[in-house]
Design a protein around this motif. Structure first.
Motif, short mmCIF file in Angstrom:
data_model
loop_
_atom_site.label_atom_id
_atom_site.label_comp_id
_atom_site.label_asym_id
_atom_site.label_seq_id
_atom_site.Cartn_x
_atom_site.Cartn_y
_atom_site.Cartn_z
N ILE A 123 0.50 -49.54 31.89
CA ILE A 123 -0.69 -48.88 31.35
C ILE A 123 -0.34 -48.48 29.92
O ILE A 123 0.60 -47.72 29.71
N PRO A 124 -1.05 -48.98 28.92
CA PRO A 124 -0.66 -48.72 27.53
C PRO A 124 -0.85 -47.27 27.11
O PRO A 124 -1.73 -46.58 27.62
N ASP A 125 0.00 -46.84 26.20
CA ASP A 125 -0.15 -45.51 25.59
C ASP A 125 -1.33 -45.55 24.63
O ASP A 125 -1.39 -46.39 23.73
N ARG A 126 -2.26 -44.62 24.82
CA ARG A 126 -3.49 -44.61 24.03
C ARG A 126 -3.21 -44.54 22.52
O ARG A 126 -3.85 -45.20 21.71
N ILE A 127 -2.23 -43.73 22.14
CA ILE A 127 -1.97 -43.50 20.72
C ILE A 127 -1.11 -44.61 20.11
O ILE A 127 -1.42 -45.14 19.05
N PHE A 128 -0.01 -44.96 20.79
CA PHE A 128 0.95 -45.89 20.19
C PHE A 128 0.60 -47.36 20.43
O PHE A 128 0.99 -48.23 19.66
N GLU A 129 -0.12 -47.66 21.52
CA GLU A 129 -0.44 -49.05 21.82
C GLU A 129 -1.93 -49.37 21.65
O GLU A 129 -2.29 -50.50 21.33
N GLY A 130 -2.79 -48.38 21.90
CA GLY A 130 -4.22 -48.62 21.83
C GLY A 130 -4.73 -49.35 23.05
O GLY A 130 -4.01 -49.57 24.03
N TYR A 131 -5.99 -49.76 22.97
CA TYR A 131 -6.66 -50.38 24.12
C TYR A 131 -6.25 -51.84 24.28
O TYR A 131 -6.14 -52.58 23.31
N GLY A 132 -6.05 -52.24 25.52
CA GLY A 132 -5.86 -53.65 25.84
C GLY A 132 -4.45 -54.16 25.63
O GLY A 132 -3.57 -53.47 25.11
N PRO A 133 -4.21 -55.40 26.08
CA PRO A 133 -2.88 -56.00 25.95
C PRO A 133 -2.43 -56.07 24.49
O PRO A 133 -3.24 -56.31 23.59
N ASN A 134 -1.13 -55.86 24.28
CA ASN A 134 -0.54 -56.03 22.96
C ASN A 134 0.69 -56.93 23.08
O ASN A 134 1.30 -57.03 24.15
N THR A 135 1.04 -57.56 22.00
CA THR A 135 2.09 -58.58 22.03
C THR A 135 3.43 -58.02 22.50
O THR A 135 4.14 -58.66 23.29
N GLU A 136 3.79 -56.82 22.03
CA GLU A 136 5.09 -56.24 22.40
C GLU A 136 5.17 -55.99 23.90
O GLU A 136 6.19 -56.30 24.53
N ALA A 137 4.11 -55.45 24.48
CA ALA A 137 4.12 -55.18 25.92
C ALA A 137 4.16 -56.48 26.71
O ALA A 137 4.86 -56.57 27.73
N VAL A 138 3.44 -57.50 26.25
CA VAL A 138 3.44 -58.79 26.92
C VAL A 138 4.85 -59.39 26.93
O VAL A 138 5.33 -59.90 27.95
N ARG A 139 5.53 -59.29 25.80
CA ARG A 139 6.90 -59.81 25.72
C ARG A 139 7.83 -59.05 26.66
O ARG A 139 8.71 -59.65 27.30
N ALA A 140 7.66 -57.74 26.74
CA ALA A 140 8.51 -56.93 27.62
C ALA A 140 8.30 -57.32 29.09
O ALA A 140 9.26 -57.39 29.86
N LEU A 141 7.06 -57.57 29.47
CA LEU A 141 6.78 -57.96 30.86
C LEU A 141 7.36 -59.34 31.16
O LEU A 141 7.88 -59.58 32.25
N ALA A 142 7.27 -60.25 30.18
CA ALA A 142 7.85 -61.58 30.37
C ALA A 142 9.37 -61.49 30.51
O ALA A 142 9.97 -62.19 31.33
N ALA A 143 9.99 -60.59 29.75
CA ALA A 143 11.44 -60.41 29.81
C ALA A 143 11.89 -59.88 31.16
O ALA A 143 13.04 -60.09 31.58
N LYS A 144 10.99 -59.19 31.87
CA LYS A 144 11.32 -58.68 33.20
C LYS A 144 11.08 -59.71 34.30
O LYS A 144 11.19 -59.40 35.48
#
Length: 613
Positions: A137-158
């Motif tokens: 679930i993204p952080d409202r302030i630091f990530e904003g709404y919806g998928p972001n590239t950094e989070a997608v990469r982190a999930l792929a790395a897991k």
């Protein structure tokens, strides 16, 4: 010769109880015209229902032959074949593949209640299938709404091989393209309006995409997730996946989540949504879900939950995690099986909600002052745009909502960050499409980002563009706002006296519920009742008592009315006879039940003939 239309006589609209202008500047109208009154009579005769309940049903457009189904909406009757939704079959097959293969699935949800309940429902199902999904679930302030590239990469790395976005993803073209580049399959389950360009994914399930003909665009994301899981269950059944060791999960047993997300996201309570919420409320009343029970306890909800409890008591606490705390707290609570840990998380959400309320009140006071200065004595401006440094981005939507309510026009509240970027939210009034205006402002280069729907929108802009944004909204929406505000009407379902206001009447009228967006609460009028008591209680509420001519008393409450037109009128007219409009609610305290009148408006009796408006 037929005279032109403009020369035809104008019939004055019928003013209920003669109230052409109330203390809050509303024209009271009977919800039923002559045709509606005839339909109500036919419903009474055909279905042997009380007259007032029949009026309520007729006023909501219920056909005579559909009365029984409306009073008892069932999911089995209203749920269409899931495959009528565009790309649903592809989504169901890909999620079923993940279950059969034991893949690592990543769930990416929004930080609001709809996103939290959607993520929790999907995660519960995947766990039932033997998987251990990752949840982000993204952080409202630091990530904003919806998928972001950094989070997608982190999930792929897991190790995630399938990414499922819920309540987001329709406009996330680049982040989801990155997911595909990293070798992940992507399924989007979303209900937000889309543009022409759609992300290239394995399946985009969204009944609001241009090429979808399912007619399910009114569903919240959590309702759409449930429909998707119905399709997944069927696909796995055909593959022989379910067995004695792995029984098919009971989706209808998880309607707690669907009801909460649907009401909190202000999805219209029509069709399938009404069934979801009606049956979900029954499930919540059983208190057999650890997370929901902990949430009801911490909200001090000591009676059976109703739809408004979900929107005003439970939803805000789930939201508080995403607004000013840890974004994943809501999902964690809804997935928690231990009562002690659930109580701890619920208490933290309750604390955050109290903190949110303090932050919101400070920003609201500042925003109101700015709005009053902008509007001026001439009551100018069609749209309010307020902005300030120091506002918490997590409360701007709530502030915008308060401004919209107070000033009866669309309003924006924007939090300005030190770097000169502002993020904000807007709320609209009926008849003014805010989402369309915001999307055009992005195209015109006024906003960096923006989107939403008719009644709510989010924006990101540079500080130096604020004045241009204000001017753009004024030129674009001023006419629509003027037309929408000209017709300021309150529709009344019927008139009763204080003696008739009983728990039995409330129970009878609640048969037409659940009430909310798309199925408005029943509004009744108390004609010429004396206001015998009015005193402030709680946070700007007024506790009231009204007496009818025969001496009967009804207790009332006017929420958040102190300092507003309604509250000022009530305080100024203590001891006077008033026409009172409001809704019934049942107040439960220490095991006792009593009915209470939620006051929406008041007017002086005998105002003379109705005026043409």
């Amino acid at each position: 010769m037929t005279p032109p239309a403009t020369a035809l006589p104008v019939e004055a609209p019928h003013a209920f109880l003669g109230v052409a202008r109330s203390f809050t500047d509303k024209l009271w109208r009977d919800r039923l015209d002559a045709r509606g009154a005839a339909k109500a009579l036919a419903i009474v005769q055909r279905h042997q229902l009380p007259e007032l309940l029949a009026r309520v049903l007729a006023g909501r457009g219920v056909d005579i032959d559909a009365v029984s189904d409306f009073l008892d909406p069932t999911i089995r009757k209203l749920l269409p074949d899931p495959f009528t939704v565009t790309e649903m079959e592809a989504a169901a097959k890909r999620i079923a593949d993940a279950a059969v293969r034991g893949e690592t699935v990543a769930i990416f949800g929004d930080y609001d209640v709809d996103g939290a309940t959607s993520a929790a429902l999907l995660a519960w199902h995947l766990r039932h299938c033997g998987l251990d999904p990752l949840i982000h679930i993204p952080d409202r302030i630091f990530e904003g709404y919806g998928p972001n590239t950094e989070a997608v990469r982190a999930l792929a790395a897991k190790g995630a091989t399938l990414l499922v976005t819920v309540d987001c993803g329709t406009t996330s073209i680049e982040p989801l393209a990155e997911a595909k580049r990293l070798g992940m399959s992507v399924v989007v389950i979303d209900h937000h309006q889309s543009g022409i360009d759609l992300p290239e994914v394995d399946a985009l399930v969204n009944p609001n995409r241009p090429d979808d003909l399912s007619g399910l665009g009114h569903l919240a994301a959590v309702g759409l997730v449930l429909v998707t899981l119905v399709a997944v269950n069927r696909e796995l059944r055909q593959r022989g996946f379910w067995s004695g060791e792995m029984p098919e999960p009971d989706l209808l047993g998880m309607l707690h989540h669907v009801a909460l997300g649907t009401v909190a996201d202000v999805a219209p309570l029509i069709g399938l949504n009404r069934a979801f919420v009606a049956k979900g409320l029954i499930a919540m009343r059983r208190r057999d879900h650890v997370g929901h029970t902990a949430l009801m306890d911490v909200a001090r909800l000591n009676g059976p939950p109703e739809a408004w409890h979900l929107g005003f008591m439970l939803g805000p606490r789930i939201n508080a995690g995403g607004r000013i705390g840890r974004a994943d707290l809501g999902v964690r609570l809804l997935l928690e099986g231990d009562t002690t840990e659930a109580a701890r998380i619920a208490a933290e959400l309750d604390r955050l909600n109290g903190e949110r309320r303090v932050i919101e009140q400070a920003a609201e006071a500042q925003a109101e002052a700015e709005a009053l200065a902008s509007i001026g004595l001439e009551d100018k401006l069609g749209v309010i745009v307020t902005a300030s440094e120091g506002w918490h981005p997590g409360v701007v939507g709530l502030v915008a909502s308060r401004l919209k309510e107070k000033f009866a026009r669309p309003a924006f509240a924007i939090a300005l960050e030190p770097g000169g970027i502002g993020t904000g939210s807007g709320r609209s009034i009926a008849g003014v499409d805010l989402g369309k205006a915001v999307r055009q402002a992005v195209v015109d280069g006024i906003l960096l980002k923006g989107g939403g729907h008719a009644m709510a929108a989010g924006v990101t802009l540079r500080k130096e563009k604020l004045a241009e944004f204000r001017a753009y909204l004024e030129s674009t929406l001023a006419r629509d706002v003027a037309e929408a505000r000209h017709v300021n009407e309150l529709y009344i379902d019927g008139a009763v006296s204080a003696r008739a206001v009983t728990t039995e009447l409330a129970t009878t009228l609640n048969r037409a519920g659940p009430f909310g967006s798309g199925n408005p609460d029943v509004v009744l009028a108390l004609p010429a009742h004396q206001l015998v008591y009015a005193d402030e209680v709680g946070q700007a509420h007024l506790r009231l008592r009204f007496k009818s001519g025969d001496g009967a008393i009804v207790n009332g409450i006017a929420f958040r009315s102190v300092g507003q037109k309604l509250g000022n009128a009530l305080v100024a007219n203590r001891g006077q006879q008033l026409h009172v409009a409001g809704s019934l609610s049942v107040d439960r305290y220490q095991g006792a039940e009593r009915v209470q009148f939620r006051v929406l408006d008041v007017a002086l009796p005998d105002q003379g003939p109705s005026l043409i408006r």
